[in-house]
Design a protein around this motif. Structure first.
Motif, PDB file in Angstrom:
ATOM      1  N   ASN A 481      41.682 -42.313  40.095  1.00 51.59           N
ATOM      2  CA  ASN A 481      40.347 -42.338  39.499  1.00 51.59           C
ATOM      3  C   ASN A 481      39.670 -43.697  39.668  1.00 51.59           C
ATOM      4  O   ASN A 481      40.188 -44.581  40.364  1.00 51.59           O
ATOM      5  CB  ASN A 481      40.419 -41.922  38.027  1.00 51.59           C
ATOM      6  N   GLY A 482      38.513 -43.881  39.026  1.00 51.96           N
ATOM      7  CA  GLY A 482      37.745 -45.126  39.130  1.00 51.96           C
ATOM      8  C   GLY A 482      37.070 -45.452  37.812  1.00 51.96           C
ATOM      9  O   GLY A 482      37.711 -45.626  36.801  1.00 51.96           O
ATOM     10  N   HIS A 483      35.739 -45.554  37.821  1.00 53.51           N
ATOM     11  CA  HIS A 483      34.874 -45.733  36.660  1.00 53.51           C
ATOM     12  C   HIS A 483      34.945 -47.116  36.026  1.00 53.51           C
ATOM     13  O   HIS A 483      33.909 -47.687  35.688  1.00 53.51           O
ATOM     14  CB  HIS A 483      35.182 -44.670  35.595  1.00 53.51           C
ATOM     15  N   ILE A 484      36.124 -47.669  35.814  1.00 55.77           N
ATOM     16  CA  ILE A 484      36.238 -48.932  35.089  1.00 55.77           C
ATOM     17  C   ILE A 484      35.999 -50.146  35.982  1.00 55.77           C
ATOM     18  O   ILE A 484      36.009 -51.276  35.502  1.00 55.77           O
ATOM     19  CB  ILE A 484      37.605 -49.051  34.382  1.00 55.77           C
ATOM     20  N   HIS A 485      35.829 -49.933  37.299  1.00 55.52           N
ATOM     21  CA  HIS A 485      35.548 -51.016  38.255  1.00 55.52           C
ATOM     22  C   HIS A 485      36.686 -52.039  38.291  1.00 55.52           C
ATOM     23  O   HIS A 485      36.455 -53.206  38.648  1.00 55.52           O
ATOM     24  CB  HIS A 485      34.225 -51.714  37.934  1.00 55.52           C
ATOM     25  N   ARG A 486      37.884 -51.639  37.965  1.00 57.25           N
ATOM     26  CA  ARG A 486      39.011 -52.571  37.919  1.00 57.25           C
ATOM     27  C   ARG A 486      40.268 -51.886  38.451  1.00 57.25           C
ATOM     28  O   ARG A 486      40.496 -50.706  38.197  1.00 57.25           O
ATOM     29  CB  ARG A 486      39.250 -53.005  36.474  1.00 57.25           C
ATOM     30  N   ASN A 487      41.069 -52.629  39.206  1.00 61.97           N
ATOM     31  CA  ASN A 487      42.361 -52.105  39.643  1.00 61.97           C
ATOM     32  C   ASN A 487      43.316 -52.043  38.458  1.00 61.97           C
ATOM     33  O   ASN A 487      43.503 -53.041  37.749  1.00 61.97           O
ATOM     34  CB  ASN A 487      42.967 -52.996  40.724  1.00 61.97           C
ATOM     35  N   ALA A 488      43.889 -50.874  38.244  1.00 62.20           N
ATOM     36  CA  ALA A 488      44.851 -50.694  37.157  1.00 62.20           C
ATOM     37  C   ALA A 488      45.787 -49.551  37.537  1.00 62.20           C
ATOM     38  O   ALA A 488      45.328 -48.491  37.983  1.00 62.20           O
ATOM     39  CB  ALA A 488      44.149 -50.383  35.842  1.00 62.20           C
ATOM     40  N   VAL A 489      47.077 -49.753  37.369  1.00 58.80           N
ATOM     41  CA  VAL A 489      48.067 -48.714  37.648  1.00 58.80           C
ATOM     42  C   VAL A 489      48.922 -48.538  36.406  1.00 58.80           C
ATOM     43  O   VAL A 489      49.529 -49.497  35.918  1.00 58.80           O
ATOM     44  CB  VAL A 489      48.942 -49.079  38.861  1.00 58.80           C
ATOM     45  N   THR A 490      48.980 -47.301  35.893  1.00 61.96           N
ATOM     46  CA  THR A 490      49.636 -47.013  34.621  1.00 61.96           C
ATOM     47  C   THR A 490      50.655 -45.906  34.789  1.00 61.96           C
ATOM     48  O   THR A 490      50.371 -44.879  35.426  1.00 61.96           O
ATOM     49  CB  THR A 490      48.592 -46.577  33.571  1.00 61.96           C
ATOM     50  N   ALA A 491      51.835 -46.096  34.220  1.00 58.53           N
ATOM     51  CA  ALA A 491      52.885 -45.069  34.235  1.00 58.53           C
ATOM     52  C   ALA A 491      52.727 -44.153  33.033  1.00 58.53           C
ATOM     53  O   ALA A 491      52.497 -44.620  31.916  1.00 58.53           O
ATOM     54  CB  ALA A 491      54.262 -45.726  34.220  1.00 58.53           C
ATOM     55  N   HIS A 492      52.848 -42.846  33.262  1.00 58.43           N
ATOM     56  CA  HIS A 492      52.775 -41.863  32.183  1.00 58.43           C
ATOM     57  C   HIS A 492      54.018 -40.973  32.221  1.00 58.43           C
ATOM     58  O   HIS A 492      54.401 -40.484  33.293  1.00 58.43           O
ATOM     59  CB  HIS A 492      51.544 -40.968  32.330  1.00 58.43           C
ATOM     60  N   THR A 493      54.623 -40.756  31.081  1.00 57.86           N
ATOM     61  CA  THR A 493      55.768 -39.840  30.951  1.00 57.86           C
ATOM     62  C   THR A 493      55.376 -38.717  30.008  1.00 57.86           C
ATOM     63  O   THR A 493      54.937 -38.966  28.879  1.00 57.86           O
ATOM     64  CB  THR A 493      57.002 -40.568  30.412  1.00 57.86           C
ATOM     65  N   GLY A 494      55.513 -37.468  30.483  1.00 55.31           N
ATOM     66  CA  GLY A 494      55.115 -36.319  29.689  1.00 55.31           C
ATOM     67  C   GLY A 494      56.293 -35.471  29.267  1.00 55.31           C
ATOM     68  O   GLY A 494      57.455 -35.849  29.429  1.00 55.31           O
ATOM     69  N   SER A 495      55.995 -34.283  28.765  1.00 52.62           N
ATOM     70  CA  SER A 495      57.035 -33.401  28.243  1.00 52.62           C
ATOM     71  C   SER A 495      57.895 -32.802  29.340  1.00 52.62           C
ATOM     72  O   SER A 495      59.055 -32.442  29.101  1.00 52.62           O
ATOM     73  CB  SER A 495      56.393 -32.275  27.431  1.00 52.62           C
ATOM     74  N   ALA A 496      57.346 -32.693  30.570  1.00 48.42           N
ATOM     75  CA  ALA A 496      58.110 -32.083  31.661  1.00 48.42           C
ATOM     76  C   ALA A 496      58.260 -32.996  32.862  1.00 48.42           C
ATOM     77  O   ALA A 496      59.166 -32.816  33.674  1.00 48.42           O
ATOM     78  CB  ALA A 496      57.447 -30.778  32.090  1.00 48.42           C
ATOM     79  N   GLY A 497      57.384 -33.958  33.011  1.00 51.29           N
ATOM     80  CA  GLY A 497      57.446 -34.813  34.176  1.00 51.29           C
ATOM     81  C   GLY A 497      56.722 -36.120  33.953  1.00 51.29           C
ATOM     82  O   GLY A 497      56.168 -36.377  32.873  1.00 51.29           O
TER      83      GLY A 497
END
Length: 585
Positions: A481-497
């Protein structure tokens, strides 16, 4: 979940990708195929004999392939000379950014470089903000309260976008695997002010053709930069304006050059389009389609160019707090300023476009370029009144483009229940495929739950709910995605993956970057997503005597670096730039 076939060479292509490159798959040049918005059926006419829906890639050398880092920020990038205290700073070519391995979601196993197989490789462009800098409804006058409300380089967005196209075309393979690049995706805010002139310029820049980035009087520029107002950079004048006091140059002929014709080669690979709030709503925040007064101002011959600081701050706060999502107070404000408006040349090309017209423009054969027809959108979107779709990338990978704009108004995002259910149905139907999700808004910027005027009974869902849904499906590997005009990489852990959220900086604010993303199978129970940032093809150094298309693209970058009030953190940290992001397979 299916696994790719064993391939000996570490940079080898997935079977389907290799067939597309060598022409073994019967596809017309540049064809791409969307999955119908209501389910998983193909829309395009050029599907393969087995019913698959594929993007095609550019021609590439036969395997084995070599990494291609030329023109990427691994090899080098534009950096300012001297520190911030130096005032206006010229740019020069500096060292590149190193690649950072991130193992929050899976451990890195040795020897994976010799085992990996490429599943997909593509380019993300985001927040191009192609600007009609002379448009009567622009908010330049807010600069009296917030210096960042207007950028001195806004007349050069077309030049910057075309130079980025030139850079992408020059990439002969992916930076890590050497794979051919299968497609490009723009993740919204392709235009800036929901105006037809901007939409034409954006589509032409990516599809190829000639653009005259001028509206109003065809003979010359009419706007804040030749207004004589000292709060704006007056490049052609010797006026000691606020920006020249900071070191901005006096450039005779700048405005005449900025509105001259620009030639774009168009992307030489298939490209897809995702919608952003600036593409959906005037000023990126007002649900004011159909307002006759605002439409009249947009195409008419009056433009507000200056405003007192107190009034500017009040209007800016109204926009930020979303207390006027329909633009009622905004229209009343403009009416109160009628006597202060200056005369400009009226132009019907500045009219706003509706969501349906946005889709129709993408379907126009004049903007096909390298394809696919519609750039992801289809007649099914027109029939359903939607701007989301899915498409097949390769045998084992699908792409999903969401519409996270809120038609109820304001620049923050959300999705409606119907789209959320469609997304869940699509992920479930294609549970055997890896899924890469695209949107404009990030998870944290999806906080807007204004009801859609066309669907007043439908609930809106925020970023937290979308993260939960994506994490409930093991096949999701990335949300881009984009919108924030900034490089950002975030890890997400969910219920299945687990999945990675990859947000990329804009191409209107420095450092003006796009991103190459490669998905590979490491053949050891892990996947890797490689992210590599790229600049436009314009040279790092500017020459004030060079007002050609290329010279202006270089100046576009330099001016963005020096824009008063510009943030210095948009490049992100090393962990947000050139990365290897590991996942469990």
């Amino acid at each position: 979940m299916p696994r790719t076939r064993p391939v000996a060479d570490s940079t080898a292509l997935h079977r389907r990708s290799l067939l597309a490159v060598t022409g073994a798959v019967a596809l017309s040049a540049g064809a791409g195929y969307a999955l119908r918005s209501g389910g998983g059926q193909a829309v395009a006419a050029d599907a393969g004999a087995d019913g698959t829906v594929l993007t095609s890639s550019r021609q590439a050398p036969a395997a084995p392939l070599a990494p291609y880092t030329r023109g990427t920020t691994v090899a080098g990038m534009s950096v300012p000379r001297g520190g911030r205290a130096a005032g206006y700073r010229r740019l020069d070519e500096g060292p590149g950014w190193e690649r950072v391995v991130r193992g929050e979601l899976a451990g890195a196993r040795s020897g994976r470089e010799d085992r990996r197989t490429t599943l997909a490789a593509f380019v993300q462009l985001t927040d191009l903000h192609v600007i009609d800098a002379q448009h009567p409804l622009r908010l330049e006058y807010l600069r009296s309260a917030d210096v960042h409300a207007w950028r001195p380089h806004e007349a050069l967005t077309v030049h910057g976008a075309v130079s980025l196209v030139e850079r992408i075309n020059a990439l002969r393979g992916a930076p890590v695997t050497g794979s051919p690049l299968h497609f490009a995706m723009t993740t919204g805010d392709n235009t800036d002010n929901n105006t037809r002139s901007e939409l034409d310029w954006f589509l032409t820049a990516l599809s190829g053709g000639r653009i005259t980035p001028n509206s109003g009087d065809p003979r010359h520029y009419e706007g804040v930069q030749n207004s004589g107002l000292r709060q704006y950079w007056q490049p052609d004048s010797t006026t000691r304006d606020a920006d020249k006091q900071l070191g901005f140059p006096h450039l005779d002929g700048f405005l005449a050059a900025a509105v001259r014709e620009v030639n774009s080669p168009g992307l030489n690979l298939p490209w897809y389009s995702t919608v952003g709030n600036h593409d959906t709503m005037p000023l990126g925040c007002y649900a004011s389609h159909g307002d006759p007064y605002l439409t009249e101002l947009a195409v008419g011959g009056r433009k507000l160019m200056e405003l007192g600081a107190a009034e500017a701050k009040k209007l800016q706060q109204t926009i930020r707090k979303a207390t006027d999502p329909r633009g009622v107070q905004y229209a009343a404000f403009l009416a109160s300023q009628a006597r202060a408006m200056r005369s400009v040349t009226a132009d019907e090309a500045r009219a706003p476009f509706t969501p349906a017209e946005y889709v129709e423009a993408h379907l126009d054969p004049a903007y096909r370029g390298s394809g696919p027809v519609g750039h992801g959108y289809s007649a099914a979107n027109l029939d359903a009144g939607t701007q989301y779709y899915a498409f097949r990338v390769s045998d084992d990978v699908i792409g999903i483009s969401l519409d996270t704009t809120d038609p109820g108004g304001h620049y923050a995002g959300s999705v409606g229940t119907a789209q959320l259910r469609w997304l869940e149905r699509t992920l479930r139907t294609h549970k055997g495929d890896r899924a890469i999700v695209f949107s404009h808004h990030t998870s944290e910027s999806m906080t807007n739950t204004h009801r859609d005027p066309a669907r007043p009974d439908e609930r809106r869902h925020d970023g937290k709910e979308l993260v939960e849904l994506l994490g409930a499906h093991r096949n999701v590997v990335a949300w881009v995605n984009g919108h924030i005009h900034r490089n950002a990489v975030t890890a997400h852990t969910g219920s299945a993956g687990s999945f990675w959220e990859i947000s990329t900086a804009s191409h209107v604010d420095f450092p003006q970057l796009a991103r190459v993303i490669e998905l590979v199978d490491n053949k050891d129970g892990t996947l890797s997503l490689f992210t590599t940032l790229v600049e436009s093809a314009a040279p790092s150094r500017t020459d004030y005597g060079d007002l050609t298309q290329t010279g202006l693209a270089a100046l576009y970058r330099e001016l963005s670096c020096n824009a008063p009030g510009a943030r210095t953190d948009l490049g992100g940290t090393p962990q947000d730039r050139n990365t290897e992001l590991l996942l469990k397979a």
